[in-house]
Design a protein around this motif. Structure first.
Motif, short mmCIF file in Angstrom:
data_model
loop_
_atom_site.label_atom_id
_atom_site.label_comp_id
_atom_site.label_asym_id
_atom_site.label_seq_id
_atom_site.Cartn_x
_atom_site.Cartn_y
_atom_site.Cartn_z
N VAL A 100 -8.05 7.71 -12.75
CA VAL A 100 -8.87 6.67 -12.14
C VAL A 100 -9.69 7.30 -11.02
O VAL A 100 -9.20 8.16 -10.27
N GLN A 101 -10.94 6.91 -10.93
CA GLN A 101 -11.83 7.41 -9.91
C GLN A 101 -11.78 6.50 -8.70
O GLN A 101 -11.94 5.28 -8.81
N VAL A 102 -11.54 7.09 -7.53
CA VAL A 102 -11.37 6.31 -6.29
C VAL A 102 -12.20 6.93 -5.18
O VAL A 102 -12.58 8.10 -5.25
N PRO A 103 -12.48 6.17 -4.12
CA PRO A 103 -13.16 6.76 -2.96
C PRO A 103 -12.25 7.76 -2.27
O PRO A 103 -11.03 7.76 -2.47
N PRO A 104 -12.81 8.63 -1.43
CA PRO A 104 -11.99 9.58 -0.67
C PRO A 104 -11.02 8.86 0.25
O PRO A 104 -11.25 7.72 0.65
N TYR A 105 -9.94 9.55 0.58
CA TYR A 105 -8.89 8.97 1.42
C TYR A 105 -9.43 8.69 2.82
O TYR A 105 -10.12 9.52 3.41
N GLU A 106 -9.10 7.54 3.34
CA GLU A 106 -9.50 7.19 4.71
C GLU A 106 -8.27 7.30 5.61
O GLU A 106 -7.31 6.54 5.47
N TYR A 107 -8.31 8.25 6.52
CA TYR A 107 -7.17 8.51 7.38
C TYR A 107 -7.02 7.43 8.46
O TYR A 107 -8.01 6.86 8.93
N ALA A 108 -5.78 7.22 8.84
CA ALA A 108 -5.48 6.28 9.93
C ALA A 108 -5.54 7.03 11.26
O ALA A 108 -5.80 8.24 11.31
N ASP A 109 -5.30 6.32 12.35
CA ASP A 109 -5.12 6.97 13.64
C ASP A 109 -3.74 6.60 14.18
O ASP A 109 -3.01 5.83 13.56
N LEU A 110 -3.38 7.18 15.31
CA LEU A 110 -2.03 6.98 15.83
C LEU A 110 -1.74 5.51 16.12
O LEU A 110 -0.62 5.03 15.90
N ASP A 111 -2.73 4.77 16.59
CA ASP A 111 -2.52 3.35 16.87
C ASP A 111 -2.20 2.59 15.59
O ASP A 111 -1.38 1.66 15.60
N ASP A 112 -2.84 2.97 14.48
CA ASP A 112 -2.53 2.33 13.21
C ASP A 112 -1.07 2.53 12.83
O ASP A 112 -0.40 1.61 12.34
N LEU A 113 -0.57 3.74 13.05
CA LEU A 113 0.82 4.03 12.72
C LEU A 113 1.77 3.22 13.60
O LEU A 113 2.78 2.67 13.13
N LEU A 114 1.47 3.14 14.88
CA LEU A 114 2.32 2.36 15.79
C LEU A 114 2.28 0.87 15.44
O LEU A 114 3.30 0.18 15.51
N ASP A 115 1.11 0.40 15.04
CA ASP A 115 0.99 -1.00 14.63
C ASP A 115 1.82 -1.28 13.38
O ASP A 115 2.46 -2.34 13.25
N ALA A 116 1.80 -0.32 12.42
CA ALA A 116 2.59 -0.49 11.20
C ALA A 116 4.07 -0.55 11.52
O ALA A 116 4.82 -1.36 10.93
#
Length: 334
Positions: free
Chosen positions: A157-173
């Protein structure tokens, strides 16, 4: 006679002045016109600058035209289009199914001709048709080329390139999960398959995200996605400019940092703050933890093994450490 004639033509008549004849200046300017002004270096076909210009134009044209041969070699995506870039290919039945289940914004689904269907391929087709993705039936050689020769099991399957998170995203998760944050940081791990395996372990043992540096480290490529068995769609990956500085920021946010090293004085199962917000740092197999990253760790822990001459693969070490942390956390809640 010819010689005398020439000599007579060269004799100056009495009273005439020595010098240029009338209009000779214009004649000489005309003679000196040559081929015009000197062309620029990049316009001279024999000059190295011309070759560089031609190569640059070729690369630019390739980027605009969508060099399909790159489709399976860049970073693959799980949360939308990344910066700059071309589309990527995720291959393999499990990886494709997990990507589609996670809602990856795919564009095209490639199915091999005369594909032997199973439950996974049937679900893949059901999801793809329901979302209106382009479906293309292609031969095995074309799929091999699209996936850069990787094992695709007849599906890609063809997909867009990976979009990285930032540290705040990880803490929010971690905050949304209502459990103590648990992250994995990779220091100098350059094999994308190791990154994919760590992402898979993080997803299995309650990890909230993976952290990788921008330079001299593996990114989330198609190979990493496939190794993660779809965990790339569930476990966010943050890419940071400076890993030691990022660890310092996480410590300020309340996390403890545990570095893994074969000669660490503390066994990973004996880490006192395993139930607290935690970052587990895995170093490269060759060099281990870098100096600045080691200095950022609150403790350096080891994984006891029976042979002193053996060492653990980076992803294996990360998986064992995450299992031990999960076990200690589970025991603490009983």
């Amino acid at each position: 006679m010819a010689g005398n004639s020439k000599r007579r033509g060269a004799v100056r008549k009495p009273g005439s002045k020595k010098g240029a004849t009338v209009g000779s200046g214009g004649q000489r300017r005309k003679a000196l016109e040559g081929r015009g002004p000197t062309p620029k270096a990049e316009d001279r076909t024999y000059h190295v600058a011309h070759k560089r210009k031609a190569e640059a134009e070729k690369k630019a044209a390739t980027g605009r035209g969508g060099d399909r041969s790159r489709a399976g070699r860049g970073s693959t995506g799980g949360r939308g289009p990344g910066r700059g870039a071309t589309t990527e290919v995720v291959a393999g039945r499990n990886s494709v199914l997990e990507a589609l289940r996670a809602g990856v914004p795919a564009t095209t689904l490639y199915i091999a001709s005369r594909l032997e269907a199973d439950d996974r391929t049937r679900e893949i087709l059901q999801i793809a048709t329901g979302r209106g993705y382009n479906l293309l039936e292609v031969g095995k050689p074309e799929l091999d080329r699209l996936t850069d020769g990787s094992v695709h099991q007849g599906v890609a399957v063809q997909v867009p390139p990976y979009e990285y998170a930032d540290l705040d995203d990880l803490l929010d998760a971690a905050e949304r999960s209502d459990t103590a944050p648990l992250f994995v940081a990779l220091d100098g791990v350059t094999d994308p398959r190791n990154l994919g395996a760590v992402m898979r372990s993080a997803g299995a043992f309650g990890g909230h995200g993976v952290i990788v540096p921008e330079r001299r480290a593996a990114g989330v490529t198609a190979s990493a996605w496939k190794t993660s068995a779809g965990a790339a769609a569930r476990v966010p990956v943050a890419r940071v400019t400076n890993l030691a500085r990022a660890l310092g920021e996480l410590k300020q946010a309340g996390c403890f940092v545990v570095g893994l090293d074969g000669e660490g004085p503390t066994a990973i199962g004996d880490v006192a703050f395993a139930t607290d917000p935690l970052v587990v740092v895995v170093g490269s197999e060759g060099k281990g933890l870098s100096r600045l990253v080691r200095e950022a760790c609150d403790v350096v822990a080891s994984i006891p093994i029976t042979s002193a001459v053996e060492s653990l693969n980076a992803s294996v070490a990360g998986g064992i450490a995450l299992y031990e942390i999960a076990r200690l956390r589970s025991a603490a809640t009983e």
